[in-house]
Design an enzyme around this catalytic site. Structure first.
Site, PDB file in Angstrom:
ATOM      1  CB  SER A 116      -0.925   0.039   1.211  1.00 30.54           C
ATOM      2  OG  SER A 116      -2.069  -0.700   0.922  1.00 30.54           O
TER       3      SER A 116
ATOM      4  CE  LYS B 295      -3.796   0.774  -1.275  1.00 27.71           C
ATOM      5  NZ  LYS B 295      -4.465   0.246  -0.086  1.00 27.71           N
TER       6      LYS B 295
ATOM      7  CE1 TYR C 210      -4.188  -1.357  -4.794  1.00 28.19           C
ATOM      8  CE2 TYR C 210      -4.924  -3.642  -4.591  1.00 28.19           C
ATOM      9  CZ  TYR C 210      -4.520  -2.448  -4.007  1.00 28.19           C
ATOM     10  OH  TYR C 210      -4.453  -2.346  -2.638  1.00 28.19           O
TER      11      TYR C 210
ATOM     12  CE1 TYR D 238      -3.596  -0.095   5.343  1.00 30.77           C
ATOM     13  CE2 TYR D 238      -1.709  -0.126   6.813  1.00 30.77           C
ATOM     14  CZ  TYR D 238      -2.286  -0.430   5.595  1.00 30.77           C
ATOM     15  OH  TYR D 238      -1.558  -1.066   4.648  1.00 30.77           O
TER      16      TYR D 238
ATOM     17  CB  VAL E 111       0.099  -5.728   4.363  1.00 25.35           C
ATOM     18  CG1 VAL E 111      -1.286  -5.322   4.761  1.00 25.35           C
ATOM     19  CG2 VAL E 111       0.238  -5.903   2.886  1.00 25.35           C
TER      20      VAL E 111
HETATM   21  N1  GLU Z   1      -1.956  -5.536  -1.886  1.00 27.65           N
HETATM   22  C1  GLU Z   1      -2.492  -5.309  -0.628  1.00 27.65           C
HETATM   23  C2  GLU Z   1      -4.002  -5.397  -0.663  1.00 27.65           C
HETATM   24  O1  GLU Z   1      -4.655  -4.654  -1.349  1.00 27.65           O
HETATM   25  C3  GLU Z   1      -2.081  -3.993  -0.099  1.00 27.65           C
HETATM   26  C4  GLU Z   1      -2.528  -3.887   1.265  1.00 27.65           C
HETATM   27  C5  GLU Z   1      -1.787  -2.926   2.068  1.00 27.65           C
HETATM   28  O2  GLU Z   1      -0.557  -2.854   2.023  1.00 27.65           O
HETATM   29  O3  GLU Z   1      -2.498  -2.154   2.767  1.00 27.65           O
HETATM   30  O4  GLU Z   1      -4.532  -6.226  -0.008  1.00 27.65           O
END
Ligand code: GLU
Length: 609
Positions: free
Chosen positions: A67, A70, A192, A244, A262
Site C-alpha cells: 500500500s 498508493k 493494482y 490506516y 502490509v
Molecule cells: N496488496 C495489498 C491489498 O490490497 C495492499 C494492502 C496494504 O498494504 O495495505 O490487499
C-alpha cells in the site's frame, strides 16, 4: 575524514534501530501467503535528504511496496489525468473503516480516498496509457522515477496476491457498478496487484518520500517526477488517511504525512527537508509496522519534526528605509540639482527587503508604505529577496496598484536569486525594473529633477569652465589661469577615456556629454558601475592629489567633451599662480569630502536594519 558513524544522523538512526529491536509484538501479515514468508526480525531505517544524501541503519532487504505505492500512484494519476478528473471519482475523506472495506462514499458515489483499496484501485486506472499494459509501464516507470532506479515486480508475490485477492475483486466490482472502473475489471485489478508487488528497500522508500518532500523532483536524479502543484494534494491524503485507522493518532504523535503497507513499510515526508522510511514486517492490530511506527515516533520526537509545532514568528522583511534627501544615487549632480534633491529628495523613498517573503514578512511594509503620504517615487528594492510566495506577491501587487492609483511611481529592483526574480517578473509588469538600487535611485532623481526643470544638460550645450561645479565662485582671474592651461578632448560614445591602472594624465572637467566610472570585480569577473558623471562635473581629481595610477575605468556613454588639466599644467600653474592652485586644491578637497559625507550617510542608513 571522520567515519560515517560519527555523523549525528547515523548515530541517531543506529540508536533508534537498537531501541526498537526489543519490540517483538505484532504479527507478520499472512493473508497473502507469500508475505507470510517475511523474516519478522528484520528492521531497516533510512533518511534521504533533498541533496540526495541517504542515511541508513539496520537491514536494507528488498520487500514488496504494497500500500505504500498508493500515494505515489495517486500522484501519477493527478499528474496524468488532472485533479478534477481524479476528484470526480476519488474523494479525500478519511473513512474510519478498514483499508479493504467494500464500500463507497454514499453521499458522493465516489471512493472515499486514494489511500484505501477502493480509491487506490481506481487511481491505478487513471495513469497515462492507451492499454492496460501501457498503463502498467507507466505505473512501474513512475515508481522507478520516484526511487531513482529501475524497479521490478516480485512475480511470486503478484501470483499469490492475485490468487487470493477476492476481497479486492469484490471492491473492484463495486467500483465498476458505480461507473468508476471500465469493463475490463480483471486487467485493472491485475495492475493494482502488480503495483503492490513492486520491490523496494527502505533506502528506495526514503528517496521516494524525499521526492515528495522535494516538491516532486527526485533529489538523486534531478528528474521532475510529478509537477509541483500536485504535491500538496498527495501529502494531504497521506496526512489524513495514510496510516490506516491509526492516521489521527499518527498525525498527533509524529506529525508527518505518511503511508504504511502490509509488508511492514512506512514512508513519511517532511516537506522541504527530508524523506523518512522504515521497514519491519511485524504489524500491529491496525496493520502498521510495530517497529516502523515506533522508530518514526522516536525520530520525529528527537528531532522535533512534527509539522504543527509552533513555528518561529515570521518578522518583517523590511531591512532598511531611506530617502533621497540623505542617500543618493552615485550619479554626480550639479550644485543646482543637489539643491533640489536636498529640498525635495524626501519624496523619493526606497524600501529594501531581504530574505523569504510571505504574508507576515510583507504586511508591515504594505502598512508603512501606505501611511507615508510624502512619498511620490517608491523604490522597492528586492535585490536581497531569496524567496517570494503567492501571498507576498498578492500583497505587493495590491500595494503597487494602490500607489499607482494615488499618483505614485514605483520602481522595482529585481532579486538576485533566480527563482525569486522569475516570480517577481509577474508583478506589475509595467513598473520599471533595475538590477540595483543605485540605478533605481538615479531614475527617480532624474524624474524629480525634470519636474523642477533641471534636466541634465544636452551634449551640445557646453558647460564652460567658469560654470563647472568645482570652479564655481572662484575669482575670474583664477578660472582664466586654469583655462589657459587646459586641453580639450573629445570622446565618442563608448570609447574608453582611461583604464584602471593607467598612468594619471590629469583632472577632467566634463564640458558636455556624460561618462561612467566602473571597476573590475575581483573573483567573479565582470564590472560594476560606480557612478555616472555628467557635464558640469569632474573626475580624476586624485591624479593631481597623489599622482598614482587610475583606480577606476572611465567610459564615455555619450559623445563627450572634456577639459583636461594635466599634472604638468598643474605644476606650471603652481609656479605661475599659487592662489589659483590653492583655490583649486581647496575645491578638490571640498568635492572629495562631500562625496565622503554621502558615503557616510549611506553607511549610517544601514544601521536602521
Ligand atoms: N496488496 C495489498 C491489498 O490490497 C495492499 C494492502 C496494504 O498494504 O495495505 O490487499
Amino acid at each position: 575524514m571522520h567515519p560515517a558513524a560519527a555523523n549525528p544522523i547515523h548515530r541517531l538512526l543506529d540508536e533508534v534501530y537498537a531501541e526498537v529491536q526489543d519490540l517483538d509484538d505484532g504479527e507478520v501479515a499472512t493473508y497473502i501467503p507469500e508475505l507470510a514468508k517475511a523474516d519478522p526480525s528484520i528492521c531497516g531505517l533510512a533518511v534521504a535528504t533533498l541533496d540526495g544524501d541517504v542515511y541508513t541503519a539496520g537491514d536494507l532487504v528488498p520487500f514488496t511496496i504494497q500500500s505504500v505505492s498508493k500515494p505515489f500512484i495517486y500522484a501519477l494519476a493527478l499528474a496524468d489525468s488532472g485533479p478534477e478528473a481524479v476528484l470526480a471519482k476519488v474523494g479525500a475523506e478519511p473513512t474510519g473503516d478498514p483499508f479493504n472495506t467494500i464500500s463507497l462514499d454514499d453521499l458522493t458515489s465516489r471512493a472515499h480516498n486514494p489511500m484505501v483499496n477502493a480509491g487506490a484501485i481506481v487511481t491505478t486506472t487513471m495513469v497515462a496509457g492507451a492499454t492496460r499494459e501501457e498503463q502498467f509501464e507507466r505505473l512501474l516507470s513512475g515508481l522507478s522515477a520516484f526511487a531513482g532506479r529501475p524497479l521490478t515486480v516480485d512475480e511470486s508475490v503478484f501470483e499469490s496476491e492475485s490468487a487470493t485477492g477476492h476481497r479486492n475483486r469484490a471492491i473492484a466490482y463495486l467500483m465498476r457498478s458505480a461507473g468508476l472502473l471500465d469493463e475490463d475489471v480483471e486487467q485493472q485489478i491485475a495492475n493494482y496487484f502488480r503495483q503492490c508487488s513492486v520491490v523496494v528497500t527502505a533506502r528506495d522508500l526514503a528517496v521516494m518520500t524525499a521526492t515528495l518532500a522535494n516538491a516532486g523532483v527526485n533529489p538523486l536524479t534531478g528528474v521532475e517526477v510529478i509537477p509541483r502543484d500536485v504535491v500538496a494534494s498527495v501529502l494531504t491524503v497521506m496526512a489524513t488517511c495514510g496510516m490506516y485507522d491509526y492516521s489521527g493518532e499518527w498525525l498527533y504523535r509524529v506529525g508527518l504525512p505518511a503511508k504504511s503497507g502490509v509488508s511492514g513499510a512506512v514512508g513519511a515526508v517532511l516537506p522541504g527537508q527530508l524523506g523518512l522510511a522504515a521497514h519491519s514486517p511485524r504489524l500491529d492490530p491496525q496493520g502498521n509496522s510495530v517497529r516502523g511506527v515506533a522508530a518514526c515516533e522516536r525520530i520525529s520526537e528527537r528531532l522535533g519534526l512534527h509539522l504543527l509545532l509552533p513555528g518561529e514568528r515570521v518578522r518583517s522583511s523590511l531591512r532598511r528605509t531611506y530617502r533621497a534627501d540623505t542617500v543618493r544615487s552615485r550619479r554626480l549632480r550639479s550644485q543646482a540639482q543637489r539643491g533640489v534633491l536636498d529640498a525635495h529628495g524626501a519624496e523619493i523613498v526606497a524600501y529594501e527587503l531581504g530574505g523569504d517573503e510571505g504574508f507576515a514578512a510583507v504586511e508591515p511594509l504594505v502598512r508603512i508604505v501606505l501611511e507615508d503620504d510624502k512619498a511620490r517615487w517608491v523604490v522597492i528594492d528586492m535585490r536581497r529577496v531569496t524567496r517570494i510566495d503567492r501571498a507576498a506577491l498578492a500583497l505587493l501587487d495590491g500595494l503597487i496598484s494602490q500607489l499607482t492609483i494615488d499618483g505614485g511611481v514605483v520602481g522595482i529592483v529585481e532579486p538576485r536569486s533566480q527563482g525569486a526574480r522569475v516570480a517577481v517578473r509577474e508583478l506589475a509588469p509595467r513598473c520599471p525594473r533595475f538590477s540595483d538600487a543605485d540605478g533605481a535611485l538615479e531614475w527617480a532623481e532624474t524624474q524629480l529633477l525634470h519636474e523642477h526643470g533641471l534636466d541634465d544638460a544636452l551634449p551640445e550645450e557646453l558647460v564652460p569652465l567658469a560654470e563647472q561645479d568645482l570652479l564655481r565662485g572662484l575669482p575670474e582671474e583664477i578660472v582664466t589661469a586654469i583655462e589657459t592651461r587646459i586641453v580639450t578632448k573629445v570622446f565618442h560614445a563608448g570609447t574608453v577615456v582611461f583604464e584602471e591602472g593607467d598612468e594619471s594624465d590629469g583632472l577632467y572637467f566634463v564640458g558636455a556629454g556624460q561618462v561612467a566610472a566602473d571597476v573590475r570585480l575581483g573573483g567573479r569577473g565582470g564590472r560594476r558601475r560606480l557612478s555616472t558623471i555628467a557635464s558640469g562635473s569632474s573626475f580624476g581629481e586624485l591624479a593631481l592629489v597623489d599622482g598614482r595610477p587610475r583606480s577606476t575605468r572611465i567610459v564615455a556613454i555619450e559623445p563627450t567633451i572634456c577639459f583636461v588639466l594635466s599634472p604638468e599644467a598643474f605644476s606650471e600653474l603652481w609656479d605661475a599662480s599659487p592662489e589659483a592652485c590653492a583655490s583649486l586644491a581647496m575645491a578638490i578637497a571640498r568635492s572629495l569630502s562631500e562625496r565622503l559625507r554621502y558615503s557616510t550617510a549611506d553607511v549610517a542608513s544601514l544601521e536602521q536594519v
